[in-house]
Design a protein around this motif. Structure first.
Motif, mmCIF file in Angstrom:
data_model
loop_
_atom_site.group_PDB
_atom_site.id
_atom_site.type_symbol
_atom_site.label_atom_id
_atom_site.label_comp_id
_atom_site.label_asym_id
_atom_site.label_seq_id
_atom_site.Cartn_x
_atom_site.Cartn_y
_atom_site.Cartn_z
ATOM 1 N N ILE A 1 52.810 54.164 26.291
ATOM 2 C CA ILE A 1 51.775 54.388 25.282
ATOM 3 C C ILE A 1 52.452 55.032 24.085
ATOM 4 O O ILE A 1 53.204 55.998 24.231
ATOM 5 C CB ILE A 1 50.681 55.317 25.817
ATOM 6 C CG1 ILE A 1 49.975 54.694 27.025
ATOM 7 C CG2 ILE A 1 49.665 55.655 24.734
ATOM 8 C CD1 ILE A 1 49.096 55.664 27.789
ATOM 9 N N THR A 2 52.195 54.506 22.884
ATOM 10 C CA THR A 2 52.823 55.096 21.704
ATOM 11 C C THR A 2 51.930 54.923 20.495
ATOM 12 O O THR A 2 50.865 54.274 20.557
ATOM 13 C CB THR A 2 54.221 54.499 21.458
ATOM 14 O OG1 THR A 2 54.918 55.326 20.521
ATOM 15 C CG2 THR A 2 54.138 53.069 20.948
ATOM 16 N N SER A 3 52.357 55.516 19.373
ATOM 17 C CA SER A 3 51.592 55.466 18.135
ATOM 18 C C SER A 3 52.584 55.382 16.977
ATOM 19 O O SER A 3 53.677 54.848 17.136
ATOM 20 C CB SER A 3 50.677 56.696 18.042
ATOM 21 O OG SER A 3 49.830 56.610 16.920
ATOM 22 N N HIS A 4 52.212 55.959 15.845
ATOM 23 C CA HIS A 4 53.030 55.840 14.637
ATOM 24 C C HIS A 4 53.905 57.068 14.419
ATOM 25 O O HIS A 4 53.670 58.136 14.988
ATOM 26 C CB HIS A 4 52.138 55.621 13.412
ATOM 27 C CG HIS A 4 51.076 56.657 13.262
ATOM 28 N ND1 HIS A 4 51.309 57.911 12.756
ATOM 29 C CD2 HIS A 4 49.748 56.622 13.572
ATOM 30 C CE1 HIS A 4 50.191 58.603 12.744
ATOM 31 N NE2 HIS A 4 49.218 57.858 13.246
ATOM 32 N N ASN A 5 54.907 56.901 13.568
ATOM 33 C CA ASN A 5 55.758 58.013 13.164
ATOM 34 C C ASN A 5 54.933 59.012 12.347
ATOM 35 O O ASN A 5 53.842 58.695 11.871
ATOM 36 C CB ASN A 5 56.922 57.467 12.336
ATOM 37 C CG ASN A 5 58.093 58.423 12.292
ATOM 38 O OD1 ASN A 5 58.141 59.393 13.041
ATOM 39 N ND2 ASN A 5 59.047 58.154 11.413
ATOM 40 N N SER A 6 55.436 60.247 12.195
ATOM 41 C CA SER A 6 54.676 61.324 11.552
ATOM 42 C C SER A 6 53.307 61.451 12.206
ATOM 43 O O SER A 6 52.259 61.425 11.560
ATOM 44 C CB SER A 6 54.528 61.076 10.046
ATOM 45 O OG SER A 6 55.780 61.043 9.422
ATOM 46 N N LEU A 7 53.333 61.611 13.484
ATOM 47 C CA LEU A 7 52.123 61.553 14.313
ATOM 48 C C LEU A 7 51.109 62.611 13.902
ATOM 49 O O LEU A 7 51.424 63.797 13.821
ATOM 50 C CB LEU A 7 52.511 61.760 15.786
ATOM 51 C CG LEU A 7 51.422 61.528 16.831
ATOM 52 C CD1 LEU A 7 51.029 60.065 16.872
ATOM 53 C CD2 LEU A 7 51.912 61.976 18.210
ATOM 54 N N ASP A 8 49.857 62.164 13.620
ATOM 55 C CA ASP A 8 48.785 63.097 13.290
ATOM 56 C C ASP A 8 47.894 63.303 14.516
ATOM 57 O O ASP A 8 48.151 62.765 15.598
ATOM 58 C CB ASP A 8 47.981 62.601 12.092
ATOM 59 C CG ASP A 8 47.336 61.242 12.339
ATOM 60 O OD1 ASP A 8 46.811 60.650 11.390
ATOM 61 O OD2 ASP A 8 47.374 60.743 13.508
ATOM 62 N N PHE A 9 46.836 64.083 14.345
ATOM 63 C CA PHE A 9 45.992 64.395 15.501
ATOM 64 C C PHE A 9 45.255 63.171 16.027
ATOM 65 O O PHE A 9 45.006 63.073 17.228
ATOM 66 C CB PHE A 9 44.989 65.487 15.135
ATOM 67 C CG PHE A 9 45.517 66.876 15.338
ATOM 68 C CD1 PHE A 9 45.509 67.794 14.301
ATOM 69 C CD2 PHE A 9 46.041 67.264 16.554
ATOM 70 C CE1 PHE A 9 46.002 69.075 14.472
ATOM 71 C CE2 PHE A 9 46.532 68.538 16.740
ATOM 72 C CZ PHE A 9 46.528 69.448 15.699
#
Length: 873
Positions: free
Chosen positions: A4-12
């Motif tokens: 599971i992953t998301s974007h760089n500079s991860l926000d809340f």
């Protein structure tokens, strides 16, 4: 492998969506692709031990087969994970951004124009009825509130509001949400904030950190509460009071981080109002000095003493000696559920070691290295009177997980992240150690097929599937149960398979044995059987049954019953779980009595109030499980145990049953906590009333695992029965008459009885050895000849001088490796006649070898010829 992953500079929103995805895809590994936003970085500074995330470097990217991607579809935003889309990985996408030209298209694409992507996942969690803890709900709420501007942005939809309301019903804490959010900020507000920052005053009132900021503005600036919120983020303190004169009036806003400072009461004399943690006032005749003085006076008289390190620290402190290996340090931390521990050299604090340090050492195959090479030596410490706010600031700014508390140069306590967070969250905050599930209330069933697939070897999986198919053929349900399921969920290795069938267990066992090429041995009275396979594997099979007891402490009588009734007869809730093995229901977890929840919370709980009366051995078993898993006996269960002890139920037990339970405790890795617990609640008087455990004995008992481990590493303690060694230590202070009473009462086997009967001789031998530093190895060999290996371990434990220990260990190494090369044929060729003299000569040669008088075959020949010449043989 799924990630599971998301974007760089991860926000809340990205972080919360990843957490939500772990609820929907529990087998997937959450991976942070790159950097974190400022607020998320601060959040992780406190909560990193509770959220288990990996970095791209910690996983094998070539093994990734499926990616659950949240809050982005743009491959350019994947940070260190960029390129996965070109490797043929499958993607499942959750996003709320407009379409882009280079978007990743998954096999499933959940793209909705809502204010926060977390909303999409919360809807799925709600629809699938997956429970959330208050802590998890708070994280998910952070995502929604941040990306919707506290539900004020124009992008906010009704779905975001409904999702936020659902999370509040699950216990989300808005005070935590507010403490980490960045709210919209105008230029006027920003300028006012800068002015206030230049006029910040700090006061120490009743041990609390109080911040007061004052200012003047010609015009009116709205949102002083927002400015105060931002100021409170920048300036740490237990409470903050902002006073700004605008258009001839003093606007006062107060915020508190602790229930000790109730700001509505503080501002009440000034005409203020609001809540305990947030209040405001408008004063028409402003006088900044007067207002500030009034606030400080109210604080002095209306607040209690603030929390300090002394109030929340753990004491006494568990420590690790500086010369312990990294491997052993990891085991110690795991045993006590700590993420880090202080390192001491004597009584001096010299460093801190963490689980992450241990993991690094293991990666580089340096588990054998001492902790002093990996520990953090620049230790940040506080005094017992240091305020909680200051400690919290240190933990965040220094990014450390624990702060030692030192007084007068002595380590008196330690404050961990968990201790700090409990001052904020109370009991809602999870424990230090990671748990497998954390979903609050549970339904009746849960799919554990993936757990069976990934945690069991193929051999065991094949047996379980075969058992399920035989059950289907017989028209009966088959379950694996009890400790096997418990340990499976705890990730503890246990391949002792226990099966229960809702039918004829003996007939089922015969068919299972025939299919697997083994044989079945049955016990008609209990309707049980054991399937014995050619490779030595044993499978216990039982008929689902209800047990009842004819009188206290009797063995149970058995009747046929269902799986629910079979589970209800068991000792503790953590042992009442079953997994169905029939093909249509394979992997279905059955939990009628809250076993999974107690497993998570670390509780040992009986199922009914007569449990200990019907089988008092369960009291001893509860103590054993409590010590083994580092759990605690649930308060009502402990009260029931004490009641059964007071009613002297243990006196009904035969010493055979007590012996069985005592042996099981002494076979644990560290039985000392269980022995202490037995003393504490009154069990010990029914087990070994002759023995009084003092500190010397407890110290010796604590050394047993280290000595056994040390011997095992050097292949010197093969076949040692650890429980016998513990019994030798326990009985070491008894006179011979009392010792014989213990041996006779417990009906030990002959070998054990002989070992115990000789502990007096061993102690005298140890004293004799330590009186004679020049004793040759051959003499020690002669003295120890005929003693059991358990006796020899006890001999080592009796040595209290370093030279004696080193010499004894050197002897054991020599005795293990020594080999006389001459044999009987050699002696005959030398002209000696066969007879008893051969054994005498070989024994003398062994002694010469041990004393290093001979080191080769040639030396042995020369020595024998010398004996022949001088007539000594």
């Amino acid at each position: 492998m799924d990630i599971i992953t998301s974007h760089n500079s991860l926000d809340f929103d990205g972080l919360a969506a990843m957490v939500a995805a772990t609820k929907l895809f529990p087998q997937a590994i959450p991976v942070i692709p790159g950097t974190l936003s400022k607020n998320v970085r601060h959040f992780m500074g406190l909560y990193k031990d509770s959220l288990v995330f990996r970095t791209p470097r910690e996983i094998d990217l070539d093994a990734v087969e499926r990616v659950i991607l949240v809050d982005t579809r743009n491959p350019a935003r994947l940070g260190s994970l960029r390129g996965l889309e070109e490797r043929g990985c499958e993607f499942i996408v959750f996003d709320h951004h407009p379409d882009g030209p280079n978007d990743i298209h998954g096999i499933i694409n959940e793209v909705h124009m809502v204010g926060a992507v977390t909303t999409i996942l919360v809807e799925k969690i709600r629809n699938e009825d997956i429970p959330l803890t208050p802590f998890e709900a708070t994280i998910l709420a952070l995502g929604i509130y941040e990306d919707t501007g506290s539900l004020l942005f124009t992008s906010t939809t009704y779905r975001d509001v409904e999702a936020a309301a659902y999370l509040l019903r699950q216990g989300a804490d808005l005070s935590i949400v507010a403490s980490f959010m960045e709210e919209p900020f105008s230029d006027e507000q920003r300028q006012l904030l800068q002015k206030l920052l230049s006029d910040v005053k700090r006061y120490r009132v009743n041990g609390l950190d109080i911040v007061v900021a004052t200012g003047h503005e010609k015009g009116f600036i709205s949102g002083l509460d927002v400015v105060t919120h931002h100021l409170m983020e920048v300036v740490a303190g237990d409470a903050i009071f902002v006073v700004v004169i605008m258009q001839g009036k003093a606007q006062v806003v107060a915020r508190s981080r602790t229930p000790i400072v109730q700001v509505n009461k503080i501002l009440a004399p000034l005409g203020g109002y609001g809540h305990e943690m947030a209040a405001s006032a408008v004063i028409r005749k402003p006088d900044l000095k007067m207002i500030e003085r009034e606030i400080l006076e109210q604080l002095a008289t209306s607040t209690g003493k603030g929390l300090s390190a002394r109030d929340i620290m753990s004491s006494p402190v568990k420590t690790i000696p500086v010369d312990v290996t990294m491997e052993e340090a990891g085991k110690i931390m795991l045993r006590y559920g700590h993420t880090g521990m202080p390192v001491i050299d004597g009584e001096r604090l010299v460093g801190i070691i963490s689980r992450r340090d241990v993991d690094k050492a293991r990666i580089h195959n340096l588990g054998h290295a001492p902790v002093k090479g990996f520990m953090t030596q620049e230790v940040v410490t506080v005094s017992p009177d240091t305020g909680v706010a200051d400690i919290r600031r240190i933990v965040v700014e220094k990014d450390i997980g624990r702060v030692p508390v030192v007084e007068g140069g002595r380590l008196v306590g330690i404050v961990s992240r968990t201790d700090l967070l409990r001052t904020m969250h109370g009991d809602q905050y999870p424990e230090d150690h990671a748990v497998m599930y954390n979903r609050g209330e549970y339904g009746l069933t849960h799919d554990c097929s993936d757990i069976l697939e990934y945690r069991l070897p193929k051999r065991i999986k094949d047996i379980l599937k075969t058992a399920g198919m035989i059950g289907d053929d017989m028209g009966i349900n088959v379950y694996c149960v009890g400790g096997f399921v418990r340990d499976l969920l705890l990730k503890v290795k246990n391949f002792d398979v226990d099966l229960v069938v809702e039918g004829d267990g003996i007939e089922f066992a015969k068919k299972l044995a025939a299919t697997l090429g083994g044989r079945a041995r049955s016990h008609e009275r209990f309707r049980t059987a054991v399937v014995l396979l050619p490779d030595g594997l044993k499978i216990d099979v039982a008929t689902a049954r209800t047990e009842y007891y004819e009188f206290p402490a009797a063995l149970p009588r058995v009747e046929r019953s269902s799986i629910r009734e079979d589970m209800y007869r068991r000792d503790f809730t953590i042992n009442t779980m079953a997994i169905c093995l029939n093909p249509q229901r394979y992997g279905e977890l059955i939990d009628y009595f809250g076993g999974r929840q107690d497993l998570e919370q670390g509780l040992i709980r009986v199922l009914y109030n007569l449990s200990f009366v019907e089988d008092p051995t369960r009291i001893i078993r509860a103590i054993r499980f409590e010590a083994r898993f580092k759990f605690r006996i649930e308060p009502d269960t402990l009260q029931m145990a004490r009641y059964a002890i007071q009613r002297r139920m243990l006196r009904h037990l035969s010493y055979k049953r007590i012996r069985q339970e005592l042996v099981l405790i002494l076979e644990e890795k560290d039985p000392v906590p269980a022995l202490r617990r037995m003393e504490e609640i009154g069990v010990w008087q029914y087990v070994l009333p002759e023995v009084r455990m003092n500190e010397t004995m407890r110290y010796t008992l604590s050394r047993v695992p280290r000595v056994l481990g040390w011997l095992a590493e050097r292949e010197l303690g093969t076949g040692v029965r650890s429980w016998v060694v513990y019994m030798e230590v326990l009985c070491s202070q008894l006179d011979q008459a009392k010792l014989q009473l213990v041996i006779d009462r417990f009906h030990f086997d002959r070998e054990t009885a002989r070992s115990l009967a000789r502990i007096g001789d061993i102690m005298e031998l140890a004293r004799e050895f330590q009186r004679n530093e020049e004793m040759p190895f051959s003499q020690l060999d002669l003295l120890l000849r005929g003693y059991s290996m358990e006796n020899i371990v006890f001999f080592l434990l009796c040595l209290d001088r370093e030279w004696a220990w080193e010499k004894a260990v050197r002897y054991l190494e020599l005795a293990r490796d020594v080999k006389v090369e001459i044999n009987g044929n050699d002696l005959k060729r030398m002209g000696l006649k066969p007879g008893p003299i051969f054994k005498v000569l070989l024994d003398r040669l062994r002694a010469a070898r041990l004393d290093q008088e001979v080191t080769s075959y040639e030396d042995e020949v020369k020595l024998v010829r010398k004996w022949m010449e001088d007539g000594s043989c």
